[in-house]
Write a protein that holds these residues in place. Structure first.
Motif, PDB file in Angstrom:
ATOM      1  N   GLY B 264       0.972  -1.210   0.073  1.00 27.98           N
ATOM      2  CA  GLY B 264       0.042   0.041   0.162  1.00 27.98           C
ATOM      3  C   GLY B 264       0.789   1.239  -0.191  1.00 27.98           C
ATOM      4  O   GLY B 264       2.199   1.198   0.035  1.00 27.98           O
ATOM      5  N   LYS B 265       0.138   2.601  -0.130  1.00 29.31           N
ATOM      6  CA  LYS B 265       0.861   3.682  -0.294  1.00 29.31           C
ATOM      7  C   LYS B 265       0.747   4.110   1.110  1.00 29.31           C
ATOM      8  O   LYS B 265       1.572   4.552   1.852  1.00 29.31           O
ATOM      9  CB  LYS B 265       0.152   4.742  -1.291  1.00 29.31           C
ATOM     10  CG  LYS B 265       0.679   6.076  -1.531  1.00 29.31           C
ATOM     11  CD  LYS B 265      -0.412   6.809  -2.266  1.00 29.31           C
ATOM     12  CE  LYS B 265      -0.287   8.134  -2.062  1.00 29.31           C
ATOM     13  NZ  LYS B 265       0.926   8.810  -2.873  1.00 29.31           N
ATOM     14  N   LEU B 266      -0.396   4.332   1.649  1.00 29.92           N
ATOM     15  CA  LEU B 266      -0.651   4.562   2.979  1.00 29.92           C
ATOM     16  C   LEU B 266      -1.373   3.677   3.768  1.00 29.92           C
ATOM     17  O   LEU B 266      -2.509   3.339   3.071  1.00 29.92           O
ATOM     18  CB  LEU B 266      -1.367   6.201   3.077  1.00 29.92           C
ATOM     19  CG  LEU B 266      -1.292   6.922   4.452  1.00 29.92           C
ATOM     20  CD1 LEU B 266      -1.297   8.405   4.045  1.00 29.92           C
ATOM     21  CD2 LEU B 266      -2.888   6.608   4.965  1.00 29.92           C
ATOM     22  N   THR B 267      -1.375   3.310   4.889  1.00 29.31           N
ATOM     23  CA  THR B 267      -2.191   2.418   5.529  1.00 29.31           C
ATOM     24  C   THR B 267      -2.348   2.887   6.834  1.00 29.31           C
ATOM     25  O   THR B 267      -1.178   3.342   7.727  1.00 29.31           O
ATOM     26  CB  THR B 267      -1.620   0.971   5.871  1.00 29.31           C
ATOM     27  OG1 THR B 267      -1.157   0.347   4.219  1.00 29.31           O
ATOM     28  CG2 THR B 267      -2.739   0.029   6.325  1.00 29.31           C
ATOM     29  N   ARG B 268      -3.490   3.175   7.462  1.00 26.04           N
ATOM     30  CA  ARG B 268      -3.834   3.588   8.995  1.00 26.04           C
ATOM     31  C   ARG B 268      -4.660   2.357   9.466  1.00 26.04           C
ATOM     32  O   ARG B 268      -5.759   2.217   9.013  1.00 26.04           O
ATOM     33  CB  ARG B 268      -4.432   4.961   8.750  1.00 26.04           C
ATOM     34  CG  ARG B 268      -5.161   5.264  10.204  1.00 26.04           C
ATOM     35  CD  ARG B 268      -4.180   5.663  11.293  1.00 26.04           C
ATOM     36  NE  ARG B 268      -4.869   6.113  12.603  1.00 26.04           N
ATOM     37  CZ  ARG B 268      -4.515   7.329  13.199  1.00 26.04           C
ATOM     38  NH1 ARG B 268      -3.618   8.197  12.867  1.00 26.04           N
ATOM     39  NH2 ARG B 268      -5.222   7.753  14.157  1.00 26.04           N
ATOM     40  N   ASN B 269      -4.286   1.847  10.377  1.00 28.94           N
ATOM     41  CA  ASN B 269      -5.172   0.933  11.337  1.00 28.94           C
ATOM     42  C   ASN B 269      -5.387   1.596  12.531  1.00 28.94           C
ATOM     43  O   ASN B 269      -4.538   1.653  13.529  1.00 28.94           O
ATOM     44  CB  ASN B 269      -4.154  -0.362  11.466  1.00 28.94           C
ATOM     45  CG  ASN B 269      -3.928  -1.093  10.338  1.00 28.94           C
ATOM     46  OD1 ASN B 269      -4.965  -1.509   9.546  1.00 28.94           O
ATOM     47  ND2 ASN B 269      -2.670  -1.387   9.869  1.00 28.94           N
ATOM     48  N   ASN B 270      -6.839   1.518  12.878  1.00 30.71           N
ATOM     49  CA  ASN B 270      -7.166   1.961  14.088  1.00 30.71           C
ATOM     50  C   ASN B 270      -7.997   0.909  14.930  1.00 30.71           C
ATOM     51  O   ASN B 270      -8.962   0.198  14.109  1.00 30.71           O
ATOM     52  CB  ASN B 270      -8.301   2.835  13.940  1.00 30.71           C
ATOM     53  CG  ASN B 270      -7.790   4.460  13.387  1.00 30.71           C
ATOM     54  OD1 ASN B 270      -6.873   4.821  13.935  1.00 30.71           O
ATOM     55  ND2 ASN B 270      -8.768   4.912  12.485  1.00 30.71           N
ATOM     56  N   LEU B 271      -7.287   0.174  15.973  1.00 30.93           N
ATOM     57  CA  LEU B 271      -8.008  -0.939  16.372  1.00 30.93           C
ATOM     58  C   LEU B 271      -8.089  -0.497  17.936  1.00 30.93           C
ATOM     59  O   LEU B 271      -7.521  -0.242  18.597  1.00 30.93           O
ATOM     60  CB  LEU B 271      -6.801  -2.099  16.384  1.00 30.93           C
ATOM     61  CG  LEU B 271      -7.093  -3.628  16.856  1.00 30.93           C
ATOM     62  CD1 LEU B 271      -8.214  -3.877  16.208  1.00 30.93           C
ATOM     63  CD2 LEU B 271      -5.748  -4.214  16.670  1.00 30.93           C
ATOM     64  N   GLU B 272      -9.542  -0.973  18.169  1.00 33.22           N
ATOM     65  CA  GLU B 272      -9.889  -0.639  19.455  1.00 33.22           C
ATOM     66  C   GLU B 272     -10.454  -1.738  20.388  1.00 33.22           C
ATOM     67  O   GLU B 272     -11.461  -2.747  19.532  1.00 33.22           O
ATOM     68  CB  GLU B 272     -10.983   0.587  19.524  1.00 33.22           C
ATOM     69  CG  GLU B 272     -10.432   1.753  19.093  1.00 33.22           C
ATOM     70  CD  GLU B 272     -11.599   2.897  19.388  1.00 33.22           C
ATOM     71  OE1 GLU B 272     -12.402   2.665  20.030  1.00 33.22           O
ATOM     72  OE2 GLU B 272     -11.074   3.959  18.969  1.00 33.22           O
ATOM     73  N   PHE B 273     -10.199  -2.102  21.518  1.00 34.72           N
ATOM     74  CA  PHE B 273     -10.642  -3.107  22.299  1.00 34.72           C
ATOM     75  C   PHE B 273     -11.397  -2.652  23.546  1.00 34.72           C
ATOM     76  O   PHE B 273     -10.919  -1.782  24.283  1.00 34.72           O
ATOM     77  CB  PHE B 273      -9.673  -4.087  22.747  1.00 34.72           C
ATOM     78  CG  PHE B 273      -9.211  -5.258  21.623  1.00 34.72           C
ATOM     79  CD1 PHE B 273      -8.245  -4.639  20.589  1.00 34.72           C
ATOM     80  CD2 PHE B 273      -9.558  -6.368  21.687  1.00 34.72           C
ATOM     81  CE1 PHE B 273      -7.822  -5.484  19.447  1.00 34.72           C
ATOM     82  CE2 PHE B 273      -9.187  -7.226  20.829  1.00 34.72           C
ATOM     83  CZ  PHE B 273      -8.298  -6.919  19.849  1.00 34.72           C
ATOM     84  N   HIS B 274     -12.968  -2.927  23.629  1.00 32.36           N
ATOM     85  CA  HIS B 274     -13.729  -2.453  24.693  1.00 32.36           C
ATOM     86  C   HIS B 274     -13.885  -3.953  25.636  1.00 32.36           C
ATOM     87  O   HIS B 274     -14.396  -4.850  25.047  1.00 32.36           O
ATOM     88  CB  HIS B 274     -14.959  -1.712  24.198  1.00 32.36           C
ATOM     89  CG  HIS B 274     -14.534  -0.665  23.443  1.00 32.36           C
ATOM     90  ND1 HIS B 274     -14.495   0.531  24.106  1.00 32.36           N
ATOM     91  CD2 HIS B 274     -14.148  -0.347  22.136  1.00 32.36           C
ATOM     92  CE1 HIS B 274     -13.758   1.616  23.235  1.00 32.36           C
ATOM     93  NE2 HIS B 274     -13.724   0.839  21.932  1.00 32.36           N
ATOM     94  N   HIS B 275     -13.559  -3.958  26.699  1.00 30.28           N
ATOM     95  CA  HIS B 275     -13.971  -4.928  27.703  1.00 30.28           C
ATOM     96  C   HIS B 275     -15.451  -5.146  28.224  1.00 30.28           C
ATOM     97  O   HIS B 275     -15.948  -3.757  28.879  1.00 30.28           O
ATOM     98  CB  HIS B 275     -12.916  -5.339  28.660  1.00 30.28           C
ATOM     99  CG  HIS B 275     -11.691  -5.538  28.185  1.00 30.28           C
ATOM    100  ND1 HIS B 275     -10.521  -5.874  28.747  1.00 30.28           N
ATOM    101  CD2 HIS B 275     -11.382  -6.089  26.823  1.00 30.28           C
ATOM    102  CE1 HIS B 275      -9.489  -6.359  28.051  1.00 30.28           C
ATOM    103  NE2 HIS B 275     -10.007  -6.372  26.699  1.00 30.28           N
ATOM    104  N   GLU B 276     -16.036  -5.943  28.216  1.00 30.02           N
ATOM    105  CA  GLU B 276     -17.505  -5.952  29.124  1.00 30.02           C
ATOM    106  C   GLU B 276     -17.593  -7.252  29.995  1.00 30.02           C
ATOM    107  O   GLU B 276     -18.700  -7.936  29.665  1.00 30.02           O
ATOM    108  CB  GLU B 276     -18.662  -5.663  28.012  1.00 30.02           C
ATOM    109  CG  GLU B 276     -18.652  -4.566  27.250  1.00 30.02           C
ATOM    110  CD  GLU B 276     -18.959  -3.407  28.175  1.00 30.02           C
ATOM    111  OE1 GLU B 276     -19.612  -3.420  29.185  1.00 30.02           O
ATOM    112  OE2 GLU B 276     -18.640  -2.165  27.536  1.00 30.02           O
TER     113      GLU B 276
END
Lengths: 245, 440
Positions: B264-276
């Motif tokens: 890829g040229k530009l890769t942005r990963n936003n990864l979020e974990f929420h615990h319940e």
């Protein structure tokens, strides 16, 4: 086998080796002794081809050909082996995999196929028992977390596996207790034959009790100031290095 | 008209499209989302979370927002992008449109199908109402943009006590029939109690036209569920990706997300974990290997809200030439989250002289009885190690590759699908430009 002719070498602008001449024939053991800073480790690095050092003048000839233009791996393929004073830790690469890669790289350079896994394992078993090695080290990351003695033993194990024509042991005795020293020396002696040669670089005479040299050279300030037989090592042990300066 | 204006005006046409559902609930979610995007616009470097990643270079194009899909592709031409060595379910999209021809969906033991049909059918209304848009951020503008245009993507609903017999592959192709396209895939994954699923996801463009993918995936793991999600990002250098993945976990679930960013040229990963719930395990793994002027940004967030939970985060990066990377790993441990065990490690090697990494581990710990550690390293190739290996007869190129491979190996070792592990190993060798068999 190896001829060093008027070798001048250094790092950046500093000349460390200032005209070394040395002639090593097959079957011989040469000891190079000398105080700290005399250039012992520089000499071993330059022979092995460490690019940190620059050769200013002179030549190193192996089997009638200059090796100065060869990279360290090409020199290894010609049969030069350096046992490091401070072996490098390589996380993530097991000793077994490392040695396998090294052996097959050498075979590839010679136009040979990879060594079959079965033969490799057999060889590993033989050589590791020769050095009385705990096999668990073979499946651990190379040198990672090894004690000083374990690292040195691993160096000699690699030497045994690679069967070099010229082995340079750089301060192999440092960090070894007497039992480990005997095992390592014993290993080196068993690997000796009339076709290979050994350069033992050491500060003390201790190792030379077990690996008896044919010649002893004293290095001081980048030059060989005295050469002699095994008895020279004893003399140095008694008198120190000062009388030679 | 700039891209933002174009998108906002396209939204009306999109919502009025008779082809899509008229469910008021989803309609409201979309309307709120476009309002948020309209208010915020595209993120800029002025925002803390985007300080080191500029979207300017990819927002300058006149993207087609509703790409026309009129090019058929043959399986044999795209086979290499699938994990074709093994049996699997397949959910495949071509230019954002579902391809039944390339897919292998199922309703037998679980719903492994597509979002557009789930949004339309009354039998899925309960699932959609309960989960859709529930954890995807309502403040983050790119996620809002995706939500506004959410229409198509994978819909996976696994009932309780179900172990899927084979992995699911979610593949998004872009054919480049139009010169510049923007895709907004939206995946929803609901995994029931005690169920287990493995997913392989890939975005792949089939020619060198410009593509911008803004993807959102919501993952809900119920009690004791196990989810292994593998993202393989090895797209063409004309393609860019913003991947937003949101995970919600219930008690004793284990969710692992592994991200392999190689292209890829530009890769942005936003990864979020929420615990319940308690006794949750979250695993976040990643390897980045890039070159030229490629850019990869990994932003992760783990929010510990309950006791006795664990998070393990391991990201490695190898940057050649003038490539750049960002690692921003945020771990928040709330006051109630006692006995949390949070581990984070980010290691980088700069191979290229002009390569750069901006790394920012962020730990915000409000509980006092926790075990939290983090480490971050940025270094260069170890010249001593190279000389050592060369002195044993290993040529410099192979020595470098072996060192770099060993560097990333602990992440590779975590891959649980053997065929994928083999594939990633091969890809890494390819990226390191060696024809070399690694057996660690």
């Amino acid at each position: 086998m190896l001829e060093i002719k008027d070798l001048h070498a250094g790092i950046e602008d500093k000349e460390i080796l200032r005209g070394i001449n040395l002639n090593i024939k097959a079957g011989e053991i040469h000891a190079i002794m000398g105080p700290n800073g005399s250039g012992k480790s520089t000499l071993s690095s330059v022979i092995a081809g460490n690019e940190t050092y620059e050769v200013i003048e002179g030549d190193i000839v192996m089997d009638d050909n200059s090796i100065l233009e060869l990279s360290p791996d090409e020199r290894a393929h010609k049969g030069i082996f350096l046992s490091f004073q401070y072996p490098v830790e390589i996380p993530g690469v097991t000793t077994t995999n490392f040695i396998k890669t090294a052996i097959n790289a050498k075979r590839k350079a010679k136009g040979l196929e990879d060594l079959p896994a079965k033969d490799m394992l057999k060889m590993i078993r033989e050589k590791s028992s020769l050095l009385d090695m705990d096999r668990k080290f073979l499946s651990r990351s190379l040198n990672e977390g090894f004690s000083g003695g374990e690292k040195k033993r691993n160096e000699i194990f690699q030497m045994a596996m690679l069967e070099p024509k010229l082995a340079i042991l750089d301060e192999t005795d440092s960090g070894l207790d007497i039992d480990a020293l005997k095992i390592v020396a014993n290993g080196v002696n068993k690997l000796r034959n009339e076709d290979n040669a050994v350069i033992v670089i050491t500060h003390y005479q201790r190792l030379l009790e077990y690996i008896v040299p044919d010649f002893v050279h004293v290095l001081h300030d980048g030059k060989i100031v005295k050469s002699g037989g095994a008895e020279l090592a004893h003399e140095l042990e008694d008198k120190g290095y000062d009388w030679l300066k | 008209m700039n891209l933002k204006e174009k998108l906002i005006s396209s939204f009306m046409a999109f919502e009025n499209n008779a082809d899509i559902d008229i469910d008021s609930h989803v309609h409201d979610i979309r309307s709120d989302a476009i309002s948020n995007f309209e208010a915020k616009g595209f993120p800029t470097k002025k925002e803390e979370e985007w300080k080191y990643t500029s979207l300017n270079s990819i927002l300058k194009y006149d993207y087609s927002v509703f790409p026309k899909n009129n090019k058929s592709i043959e399986y044999k031409d795209v086979k290499i992008y699938f994990l074709h060595e093994i049996e699997s379910y397949k959910i495949v999209f071509v230019d954002g449109v579902y391809s039944s021809f390339l897919s292998d969906t199922s309703h037998e033991i679980a719903d492994i199908c597509i979002l557009s049909s789930a949004l339309k059918r009354p039998k899925y209304k309960m699932i959609i109402d309960r989960y859709f848009g529930k954890i995807a951020s309502k403040n983050e503008s790119l996620t809002s943009l995706n939500t506004a245009f959410s229409k198509e993507g994978a819909f996976i609903n696994i009932p309780k006590n179900t172990v899927l017999p084979k992995p699911i592959q979610i593949i998004n192709f872009s054919t480049g029939t139009e010169s510049e396209i923007m895709l907004q895939p939206r995946n929803l994954l609901v995994v029931g109690e005690n169920s287990h699923v493995e997913i392989y996801e890939r975005h792949q463009s089939l020619n060198d036209n410009v593509v911008l993918t803004n993807a959102v995936t919501e993952i809900f793991a119920n009690k004791r569920a196990i989810v292994d999600f593998y993202k393989v990002q090895n797209d063409k250098k004309s393609a860019s990706l913003v991947d937003n993945t949101y995970v919600q976990q219930k008690e004793s679930s284990v969710v692992s997300v592994s991200t392999f960013s190689f292209g890829g040229k530009l890769t942005r990963n936003n990864l979020e974990f929420h615990h319940e719930g308690e006794h949750i395990t979250s695993n976040l793994n990643g390897i980045t290997i890039i070159e030229d002027k490629q850019h990869v940004d990994n932003h992760t967030l783990v929010k510990h809200k309950f006791e006795n939970c664990e998070s393990h985060e391991l990201y490695k990066g190898i940057y050649d030439d003038a490539s750049t990377g960002v690692f921003n790993g945020k771990v928040i441990v709330n006051k109630e989250a006692q006995k949390t065990n949070a581990y984070q490690q980010n290691d980088n090697i700069l191979v290229g002289d002009k390569a750069a990494v901006n790394a920012k581990p962020q730990l915000e710990i409000f509980a006092d009885d926790v075990k939290c550690s983090h480490g971050c390293t940025i270094g260069q190739m170890d010249e001593n190690a190279l000389f050592y290996m060369q002195s044993r007869g290993i040529p410099k190129k192979e020595a470098k590759a072996l060192l770099l491979f060993a560097f990333g190996n602990d992440v590779v070792e975590k891959i649980k699908i053997p065929a994928l592990k083999k594939r990633i190993t091969k890809l890494i060798a390819e990226k390191l430009k060696v024809d070399f068999e690694f057996k660690m």
